[in-house]
Design an enzyme around this catalytic site. Structure first.
Site, PDB file in Angstrom:
ATOM      1  CG  ASP A  71      -5.189  -8.455  -2.719  1.00 23.96           C
ATOM      2  OD1 ASP A  71      -4.454  -9.156  -2.011  1.00 23.96           O
ATOM      3  OD2 ASP A  71      -5.746  -7.420  -2.312  1.00 23.96           O
ATOM      4  CB  SER A 127      -4.621  -3.994   2.853  1.00 25.98           C
ATOM      5  OG  SER A 127      -3.397  -4.058   2.222  1.00 25.98           O
ATOM      6  CG  HIS A 139      -3.787  -8.859   1.480  1.00 28.90           C
ATOM      7  ND1 HIS A 139      -3.885  -8.197   0.276  1.00 28.90           N
ATOM      8  CD2 HIS A 139      -3.595  -7.913   2.407  1.00 28.90           C
ATOM      9  CE1 HIS A 139      -3.750  -6.899   0.489  1.00 28.90           C
ATOM     10  NE2 HIS A 139      -3.578  -6.702   1.777  1.00 28.90           N
TER      11      HIS A 139
END
Ligand code: NAG
Ligand code: NAG
Ligand code: NAG
Ligand code: NAG
Ligand code: NAG
Ligand code: NAG
Ligand code: NAG
Ligand code: NAG
Ligand code: NAG
Ligand code: NAG
Ligand code: NAG
Ligand code: NAG
Length: 750
Positions: free
Chosen positions: A144, A535, A212
């Site tokens: 990630d 996600s 994220h």
């Protein structure tokens, strides 16, 4: 490239604003508790401790702070920085320091568990959480954008020691990266990005400058954090699905884009380090498996027994699934049963509830309510007269179906204090409300307009409250609008996505330096943020896979996926087939795969559809790749295609027919199931089918005398008459102790 990147909901929020007081006299500034995040790497060497530096910072303000009194805590581990009693002007001054990262006013709240794990049926005292000891001993590798290690979600509190088999490490450059028993690895793979000039020098750290990776990691394996919330919404204990698992971050993305060379390197290292689960909330354009780096790297991982969980993408349309190789667990997104609400109480004491997403600290009191005449009831651009509506709460009519966004722009232009908007039947997103406000349903809207007309110039709002959360919204879950749908563009014979999991407005950790919202030029930061996307759903499945691995360490990646799929829910909390968000129309397995994840049931699936290495080789043989292509994907010079034509032992069925063929259309499938329940069990086949579709199962009874015993069966699917493009049913194997092993059967007529 990068078309399957994640879906970040950037929300506009307004914070620290108390509206509706018209005091002209400046009041002495109020002291409040602020949490101040500082960059400890910028501490001048003359200060021996962070605390002495924090104190000096406070004493050096132009209106100096008595640090003995006003400094509450100096933090070294839970975060870098301090909490202190400060005035807004002092805060502004601290913000000018180059070492300042972010400051926010402390919020108060009550315990109210943050919702995803409960929605999935996980409970402390029973079920999968209990049996798996919350994922103890399992290592989840996150590919990630990095991680914000100071977040409380990655605290090592209560964590068991790092497993001895772990070979990973933490990035150790000029500033060593602060790993611990929770976050046991953090490495950087950005040489590809650097070569493409996609990085800046500060990217060379596993630290997450995007948010994220922090969010996804804390969803999969975050530790317990009481009272986490984004601006008052979704308050409760935030935790990952597997709160006692260990996490390792493999940073591949610095600004949202990822390069294949970096992803390959990261997955390579994760395999070497010994992760049990890999979670990828990213992807590339769909290409044949031999060109797809995630497919290639995943196959190596699966060979080592690592479960690879990937996002299906956010394309929202049919034929758009990503990361769909049949050895990957491919995850779509569903909604939660949670809604964010606000209330408005009118001068006559009537109270209405509407949808909103404004911070709880916004409070609107005793403000005139404006409802114009004619065109001035419709908040389209330029319709309103600023001198008539300035500093009022405005009601906007819904007769012309103007978008929430456009209405909010007009309200902002004329300086409205707040807006009361009314649903008009078209889908909307409250995040588009850029000023305080709420969206009422039509019946509440009618009542509020009636009041405004009757009370005329006296009409007023006595109070508007924000930051409320309600649960039990129906129907839920629904398939998220953005979730990529099948049939799969690479191989429509494999049903993808495999499963859906919560992916809409998921609360998880976020770097405190990154604004989650912005109003005018006022960025708002929060330690926790609500984000949406596949996600966000992917790490839910990775976390549940970690729990399953803790209970059943011997299960292969295919067995874990089979357990998740055959026990998934296809019925929502209103008792009907899963529907699609926005349209509210019934979905099909092309939208939700096998269904919505049900962790407790996945723990005890009864039967599993296992696939070993040769099973995947046989599948690839059937695709008729040439030798070069096969070597690219298998990483070996020899393989055995003698079993070519064997069905892939998948837990779902797709029968594809050309719509030019005249009926009957018939397809046979062979499957092998392994008993993972009681030694003695007898399963009966039950088919749930639409009209025009028939299924025969041979044999229709499977008798097992031992655990791990295998039995095979053949399903024949037949379509009679004129078939629609997509029809589907279910095959269920049911035993005497109520194991129900469900597989969707999808028939495509294209
Ligand atoms: C599991 O449940 C049992 C009984 O309810 C309890 O004694 C035990 O502590 C629980 N284990 C965990 C890890 O919570
Ligand atoms: C980081 O590297 C330095 C120098 O090689 C070494 O002294 C130190 O022990 C390392 N720290 C960690 C945590 O590996
Ligand atoms: C990256 O920047 C360097 C220096 O400015 C330049 O020489 C090089 O061509 C750039 N590379 C790419 C891929 O744009
Ligand atoms: C607010 O509304 C109520 C009821 O309509 C009215 O009685 C009251 O006078 C209003 N207050 C103001 C300040 O206008
Ligand atoms: C509204 O309620 C408050 C207290 O609940 C009461 O004092 C007030 O008289 C009420 N006003 C009206 C207009 O009913
Ligand atoms: C409209 O919202 C109110 C809550 O303010 C609720 O009580 C009412 O049932 C809703 N009406 C409809 C038709 O959904
Ligand atoms: C706006 O309202 C003010 C006060 O009622 C009035 O003087 C002005 O002419 C109006 N402007 C327009 C463009 O209608
Ligand atoms: C719940 O299901 C019933 C029929 O089973 C339907 O009429 C109703 O509209 C559904 N409610 C929601 C909120 O979808
Ligand atoms: C699905 O998409 C692929 C390309 O991504 C295309 O080649 C194929 O024709 C599409 N299939 C259908 C049924 O639309
Ligand atoms: C295999 O197919 C690729 C195109 O995908 C081609 O470039 C290659 O030459 C072929 N190799 C063999 C051994 O036929
Ligand atoms: C290939 O697989 C078949 C069936 O399992 C087996 O009989 C054969 O010996 C295998 N060939 C090689 C070269 O391993
Ligand atoms: C078959 O599908 C094509 C493309 O969807 C469509 O144009 C055609 O009318 C269909 N034919 C029949 C016989 O349904």
């Amino acid at each position: 490239m990068g078309s399957c990147n994640y879906y970040l909901h950037i929300v506009s929020l307004l914070l620290f604003l108390v509206l509706g007081t018209n005091d002209a006299m400046p009041k002495p500034e109020e002291f409040k508790t602020y949490i101040v995040h500082m960059d400890h790497s910028l501490r001048p060497p003359s200060f021996l401790t962070h605390e002495s530096w924090h104190r000096a910072t406070l004493r050096s303000l132009s209106e100096p702070v008595d640090d003995e009194k006003m400094l509450l805590y100096s933090y070294n581990h839970v975060m870098h920085g301090f909490s202190a009693r400060l005035t807004p002007s002092q805060v502004s001054e601290i913000k000018k320091s180059p070492a300042h990262i972010a400051t926010r006013e402390e919020a108060s709240g009550k315990l109210f568990t943050t919702h995803t794990p409960e929605f999935l049926g996980l409970r402390h005292s029973s079920g999968l959480w209990n049996l798996s000891s919350f994922g103890e001993g399992v290592i989840i590798g996150m590919i990630d954008s990095g991680v914000w290690p100071e977040s409380e979600s990655f605290s090592a509190k209560g964590m068991p020691p790092i497993p001895a088999r772990w070979k990973g490490k933490c990035h150790n450059a000029t500033i060593p990266f602060p790993c611990n028993r929770k976050l046991i690895g953090a490495q950087v793979f950005i040489k590809g990005s650097q070569a493409a000039n996609m990085t800046d020098p500060r990217d060379d750290t596993p630290r997450d400058f995007l948010g994220h990776g922090t969010h996804t990691s804390s969803t999969a394996g975050g530790n317990y954090v009481p009272e986490a919330s984004e601006f008052g919404y979704a308050k409760g204990t935030a935790r990952g699905l597997a709160p006692r698992s260990h996490l390792a971050m493999y940073k591949v993305s610095t600004g949202g884009l990822v390069l294949e060379s970096d992803v390959l390197a990261a997955m390579d290292q994760a395999i070497a380090d010994g992760v049990d689960i890999m979670s990828l909330s990213l992807g590339f354009e769909q290409t044949p498996y031999f060109q797809d780096v995630i497919a290639i790297a995943s196959l190596s991982a699966i060979q080592k027994g690592i479960v690879v969980v990937c996002a299906a993408g956010n394309d929202g349309a049919p034929n758009t699934t990503h990361n769909s190789a049949p050895w990957i667990t491919t995850v779509g997104a569903g909604t939660l049963d949670r809604s964010f609400i606000a209330t408005v109480t009118l001068g006559n004491n009537q109270t209405f509830e509407g949808k909103s997403h404004f911070p709880e600290r916004v409070l609107i009191v005793d403000t005139p309510l404006y409802y114009g005449k004619g065109d001035k009831r419709i908040c389209n651009m330029g319709a309103l007269n600023m001198s008539e509506v300035f500093e009022t709460v405005l009601i906007c009519d819904n007769s012309e179906k103007i978008s929430i966004y456009d209405q909010a722009m007009e309200l902002e232009r004329v300086g409205a204090v707040a807006g009361i908007l009314i649903e008009d039947g078209t889908p909307f997103d409250v995040d588009e409300l850029s000023i305080p406000g709420l969206v009422l349903n039509a019946s509440s809207g009618a009542l509020i307009k009636k009041y405004a007309i009757e009370a005329a110039n006296e009409a007023n709002v006595s109070i508007m409250r924000f930051g409320l959360t309600s649960f039990g919204k129906k129907p839920a879950p629904q398939v998220a609008d953005f979730s990529s749908r099948g049939p799969d563009p690479i191989d429509p014979n494999i049903l993808k996505p495999d499963i859906i999991a919560p992916g809409v407005q998921v609360l998880a950790a976020f770097p405190p330096t990154i604004p989650v919202g912005e109003i005018v030029n006022y960025p708002l930061a929060s330690d926790y943020a609500l984000l949406s996307g596949t996600s966000m759903s992917t790490p839910h499945v990775a976390g549940v896979a970690a729990l399953l691995k803790a209970v059943h360490p011997e299960w292969s990646p295919a067995a874990v996926r089979s357990a998740l799929m055959t026990t998934a829910d296809t019925i929502d909390n209103n008792g009907t087939t899963l529907t699609n968000e926005l349209t509210n129309l019934p979905g099909t397995p092309l939208d939700y795969g096998a269904g919505h994840i049900n962790p407790n049931k996945a723990m005890d699936p009864g039967l599993i559809y296992d696939i070993d290495w040769q099973g995947y080789v046989d599948f690839l043989c059937g695709l008729h790749y040439n030798d070069t292509e096969m070597r690219a994907i298998l990483r070996q010079s020899k393989w055995n295609c003698s079993q070519e034509g064997t069905d892939l032992n998948y837990p779902s069925f797709v029968a594809m027919f050309s719509n030019k063929t005249s009926p009957p259309k018939v397809k046979k499938f062979t499957r092998v199931v392994t008993n993972v329940g009681d030694d003695q069990s007898v399963y009966q086949a039950v088919a749930e089918l639409p009209s025009g579709m028939s299924v025969t199962v041979e044999p229709s009874t499977l008798t097992f005398t031992n655990k791990y015993q295998k039995q095979s069966y053949v399903v024949t699917v037949e379509i009679n008459g004129k078939a629609s493009p997509v029809t589907y049913g279910y095959l269920k194997w049911i035993d005497q102790t109520n194991h129900v092993v469900t597989s969707p059967i999808v028939v495509l007529n294209f």
